[in-house]
Design a protein around this motif. Structure first.
Motif, PDB file in Angstrom:
ATOM      1  N   ASN A 198     -38.025  -5.636 -31.923  1.00  0.00           N
ATOM      2  CA  ASN A 198     -39.373  -6.079 -32.265  1.00  0.00           C
ATOM      3  C   ASN A 198     -39.430  -7.535 -32.710  1.00  0.00           C
ATOM      4  O   ASN A 198     -40.522  -8.121 -32.793  1.00  0.00           O
ATOM      5  CB  ASN A 198     -39.959  -5.207 -33.382  1.00  0.00           C
ATOM      6  N   HIS A 199     -38.293  -8.130 -32.997  1.00  0.00           N
ATOM      7  CA  HIS A 199     -38.283  -9.528 -33.433  1.00  0.00           C
ATOM      8  C   HIS A 199     -38.344 -10.509 -32.259  1.00  0.00           C
ATOM      9  O   HIS A 199     -38.591 -11.693 -32.463  1.00  0.00           O
ATOM     10  CB  HIS A 199     -37.041  -9.813 -34.289  1.00  0.00           C
ATOM     11  N   SER A 249     -47.772  -5.566 -40.774  1.00  0.00           N
ATOM     12  CA  SER A 249     -46.548  -4.774 -40.922  1.00  0.00           C
ATOM     13  C   SER A 249     -46.818  -3.406 -41.512  1.00  0.00           C
ATOM     14  O   SER A 249     -45.883  -2.674 -41.855  1.00  0.00           O
ATOM     15  CB  SER A 249     -45.532  -5.525 -41.800  1.00  0.00           C
ATOM     16  N   THR A 301     -45.931  -2.116 -36.868  1.00  0.00           N
ATOM     17  CA  THR A 301     -46.003  -3.547 -36.553  1.00  0.00           C
ATOM     18  C   THR A 301     -47.063  -3.776 -35.482  1.00  0.00           C
ATOM     19  O   THR A 301     -47.020  -3.177 -34.409  1.00  0.00           O
ATOM     20  CB  THR A 301     -44.650  -4.069 -36.052  1.00  0.00           C
ATOM     21  N   LYS A 304     -50.418 -11.006 -37.733  1.00  0.00           N
ATOM     22  CA  LYS A 304     -49.420  -9.938 -37.695  1.00  0.00           C
ATOM     23  C   LYS A 304     -49.670  -8.971 -38.843  1.00  0.00           C
ATOM     24  O   LYS A 304     -50.018  -9.374 -39.957  1.00  0.00           O
ATOM     25  CB  LYS A 304     -48.013 -10.523 -37.817  1.00  0.00           C
ATOM     26  N   GLY A 340     -39.435 -12.578 -35.054  1.00  0.00           N
ATOM     27  CA  GLY A 340     -40.675 -11.893 -35.381  1.00  0.00           C
ATOM     28  C   GLY A 340     -41.874 -12.798 -35.534  1.00  0.00           C
ATOM     29  O   GLY A 340     -42.826 -12.443 -36.240  1.00  0.00           O
TER      30      GLY A 340
END
Length: 866
Positions: A330-331, A299, A286, A297, A347
């Protein structure tokens, strides 16, 4: 000099501004304590939150309010913060600092090695937790020409080696610096555009900067991010290229030998530059990237990216600055930009404004009426009203965060007419005329008043005490000269302003209209003199006997106030201090010499109490001084006890019989209220803590102090009945500014406690004028328990003494977030017992030991695990 200096949040400080407009920068998660965050304000403060951003307090105040903190980062290992200090009067105070989190104190200061050119820190990189290996990028200007010099140290700044000089490389400046996390000899410089046809690229060295390899030339670069698990993989992002090169993200898998372009379709705007690249701390697949108008972002470790774009002038995101990702989740993340700071719990799918009360405020004024108190302050082109009784807030005309250089407002409350407020907006160089308004309903409805079109400042609005509709008004023009008017607002639809010829040519900052003469008796200050008119301003006489030391054209009288209990007693705040008169202004005496005090006020709650203040300036920090005996003796409030507040424009006072509330309009913390509780015992203002603990069976007394220039000594006294005290130790005060710690170990405690059970201690704090005050009393008992050593590395010991009957104690170890690590029961015999508990398996951080005795009493002990 600054090593060991610190100041944390004071219980006497509270934040009074609306939370709708707050800003914080460089938000950073603590690596070990869940929900703990650090951030920097817009000036000289580092803030802390222990509830994941819901509330914040001051964690550290840099001990000079004219400085600014920037580039806040968490050091490798997570036990310290690093930051840059700039804008100080002294180049030697500027530089790179390391702040120890456990002690909240500065442990290292890296002074820039090229002080002769008045440099600043552009960027830096620190390799290790001890900050031994550092790469420091400094910039400076000679005339209109910019320069860069980059330095490298392997011994914590004792010796610096110059590794880059812009003039040796076609004037190309360095935008960012990095030390490879797996190799302290590998340095990377991100370069900007040059003035000689050579542009950008990366400079990479594998031998501590002796030789450089140039990669990706032709484009300017700034952000860089290393894969925490595979440091030879890193990303670099392009900076502002002004169309000379496209916006690009590059990736290398071999430490910078080769690079590949990451395919991204960018949303075009004006500057088109990447501001930040960051990995999630617990998941390297991430990644996040901030851009001028996009949040991106990935992933899959940076191979592909999704983008969320924002329109120009967005109040959610514009010009990304930093991102903080929760190491445990991580969110959860915080994003700061030039708009309001945002947080997300999903996130980044949804963003919510992080509300806080920390922003630039101006012109604070109190409407203190018999049954209500209103706080008025100005910010971002508008004004805000807070009812101090109901805590409700109304805001008017606040401009969005992307608006810069908006004309500020001046607010002046009339405390004699409930709800009446004056607002002024100065003229500017863009053809906007000045505007004066007033309201009779707490600022909700405004009426325009006649105004000097080109006036830049409103200096005073003073009501005639014999006429609720008549005021004296003074304007200034860039502080060069003033005009003076009387203003009649008896007809709101047709107010009348009548010019008055002022005496002299100085700026008119203050006035007093005496009651009982139909507004004809008027005192004003003009420049460095006081004038009196007894015919409504037709003629003036000088009232400046005793003010000979004040020089016209150099000195100024900033404020004037009259004792409500004795109208013959007057005070003025000047560039040289406080002058007072006891005969209605005929004769003046300097009662307190000081630099540039801007405000003075007599208490309306207790006769003889006076308070004065100065603002943050090149002359020093914001300061408060007060007297409780009508100016015979003055006391200073240490700037450190007020958190070194950066207040450059406005302060107001609210008096009580035994204390005072002081409201500061600050440059970074909104409106801050400082409660002066030691009005009647000013020596205690210098005492920040007085504690007692048991160690090795003895009593250890400790006290912390701040700014001791007015103190003589500390006398530690002891009692066994809390009535009769005896002197057991005397320690001299340093007599200097700064933070100080004193200790004394009472080796007679055990014998006294065995006989009397309780032993009491207090401090007698003596001033240089022989005045004194007593601290609160500390009580220690023979039945107390204590832990040692603190901090601890391998074992923590619990010592229990004075047990008269065998008992079973339960001992629980938890971390600062409440997570349990150990719970055990121990049989405690009579007398003294020491319990040793191994803690080698605990990670470094702060822990709490909870000890439950047979009676159900729970005692808490905090310790740091190294």
């Amino acid at each position: 000099m600054l090593l060991g200096m610190f100041v944390a949040a004071s219980a006497q400080l509270s934040f009074e501004a609306s939370s709708e407009y707050g800003k914080l920068w460089d938000i950073t998660y603590d690596q070990t304590i869940s929900g703990k965050l650090y951030a920097r304000s817009g000036a000289n403060h580092i803030m802390v939150s222990t509830d994941n951003g819901s509330s914040w307090q001051i964690f550290f105040s840099f001990p000079s309010s004219i400085t600014a903190i920037s580039q806040l980062k968490l050091l490798p290992g997570g036990k310290a913060l690093s930051f840059v200090v700039s804008y100080s009067q002294s180049d030697e105070v500027n530089g790179l600092y390391i702040l120890d989190l456990a002690t909240q104190s500065i442990r290292q200061h890296f002074v820039m090695p090229n002080l002769d050119v008045h440099p600043w820190v552009t960027s830096y990189s620190i390799y290790d937790s001890a900050a031994t290996i550092v790469l420091l990028n400094t910039g400076y200007s000679l005339g209109f020409n910019p320069y860069t010099k980059v330095y490298y140290t392997k011994d914590a700044g004792k010796k610096w080696k110059e590794v880059y000089y812009s003039d040796s490389y076609s004037t190309v400046q360095i935008l960012n610096t990095a030390i490879a996390p797996d190799d302290p000899a590998k340095l990377i410089l991100m370069r900007g555009l040059g003035s000689q046809g050579v542009n950008g690229g990366l400079f990479i060295s594998t031998n501590e900067g002796k030789n450089w390899t140039w990669r990706l030339g032709g484009s300017a670069f700034c952000p860089i991010a290393f894969n925490p698990q595979r440091p030879k993989e890193f990303f670099v992002g392009s900076f502002v290229n002004f169309g000379m090169a496209p916006e690009t993200l590059y990736r290398t898998l071999d430490g910078g030998t080769t690079f590949s372009k990451v395919p991204i379709t960018w949303n075009d705007q004006i500057l088109n530059h990447i501001t930040l690249i960051q990995y999630a701390p617990s998941d390297t697949t991430t990644m996040w990237m901030l851009e001028e108008n996009e949040i991106l972002k990935s992933s899959n470790g940076g191979s592909t990216w999704t983008s969320t774009s924002f329109e120009p002038n967005s109040t959610v995101f514009t010009g990304g600055i930093s991102i903080a990702i929760n190491p445990q989740n991580n969110h959860q993340l915080f994003i700061t930009s030039d708009a309001w700071p945002q947080y997300s719990t999903d996130g980044g799918k949804t963003l919510i404004q992080l509300k806080n009360p920390f922003y630039v405020t101006d012109k604070v004024t109190l409407g203190d009426y018999p049954h209500t108190s209103q706080l008025y302050y100005c910010s971002q082109g508008g004004y805000i009203i807070k009812d101090l009784s109901t805590r409700k807030t109304q805001a008017f005309n606040i401009q969005p965060p992307y608006m810069v250089n908006v004309r500020g407002l001046t607010a002046i409350a009339d405390t004699t007419v409930q709800g009446r407020l004056f607002l002024f907006k100065g003229g500017d160089d863009f053809g906007n005329s000045a505007r004066l308004m007033y309201s009779d309903n707490y600022g909700t409805t405004l009426h325009n008043l006649p105004t000097e079109d080109f006036a830049t400042y409103l200096k005073l609005v003073k009501k005639d005490p014999d006429n609720n509709s008549r005021y004296w008004v003074s304007y200034s023009f860039n502080e060069a000269y003033s005009t003076l008017y009387t203003l009649d607002i008896s007809d709101p639809d047709n107010p009348v302003a009548t010019p008055v010829t002022p005496p002299g040519s100085g700026v008119i900052n203050a006035a007093y209209i005496a009651p009982g003469n139909n507004g004809n008796t008027v005192y004003i200050s003009a420049g460095a003199k006081v004038y009196l008119s007894e015919d409504g301003g037709l003629t003036w006489t000088t009232q400046s006997q005793g003010l000979d030391n004040l020089t016209d054209g150099y000195d100024n009288i900033w404020d004037m106030n009259v004792n409500p209990y004795n109208p013959q007693m007057m005070a003025i705040a000047t560039t040289q201090g406080i002058f007072q008169s006891e005969d209605g202004g005929k004769n003046w005496t300097l009662t307190f010499a000081a630099n540039d005090l801007k405000k003075v006020s007599f208490s309306n709650a207790t006769e003889g109490h006076i308070m004065a203040a100065s603002y943050t300036s090149l002359l020093g920090d914001s300061r408060l001084v007060f007297s409780t005996n009508a100016g015979v003796k003055w006391f200073s409030v240490p700037a450190g006890s007020m958190g070194y507040l950066q207040c450059s424009s406005s302060i107001d006072f609210k008096f009580y019989s035994d204390h005072a509330d002081i409201y500061f309009a600050t440059s970074d913390l909104g409106v801050v209220k400082y409660q002066l509780n030691n009005l009647l015992s000013p020596q205690l203002l210098h005492l920040t803590a007085f504690t007692g603990t048991l160690t090795r069976g003895n009593a250890l007394l400790s006290w912390n102090t701040v700014d001791e220039q007015e103190l003589s000594d500390y006398q530690l006294e002891r009692s066994t009945n809390n009535r009769d005290f005896q002197l057991i130790n005397t320690q001299k005060a340093s007599g200097n500014d700064g933070f100080f710690t004193y200790n004394y170990e009472d080796r007679e405690f055990s014998g006294l406690a065995a006989t009397y059970r309780n032993v009491y201690y207090r401090l007698k704090i003596t001033g240089t004028d022989k005045s004194f005050a007593y601290s609160d009393t500390v009580k220690l008992s023979a039945t107390d328990m204590y832990i040692y050593p603190v901090p601890a590395a391998d074992v923590i010991n619990l010592h229990v003494q004075g047990v008269t009957e065998p008992a079973k104690y339960r001992v629980l170890l938890v971390d600062a977030s409440g997570r349990q690590y150990s719970i055990q029961s121990y049989n405690i015999p009579t007398g003294s017992t020491t319990i040793s508990m191994p803690i080698t398996r605990l990670i470094s951080g702060m822990y709490i030991m909870l000890v439950e005795t047979r009676s159900g009493e729970v005692k808490k002990f905090k310790f740091l695990k190294l």
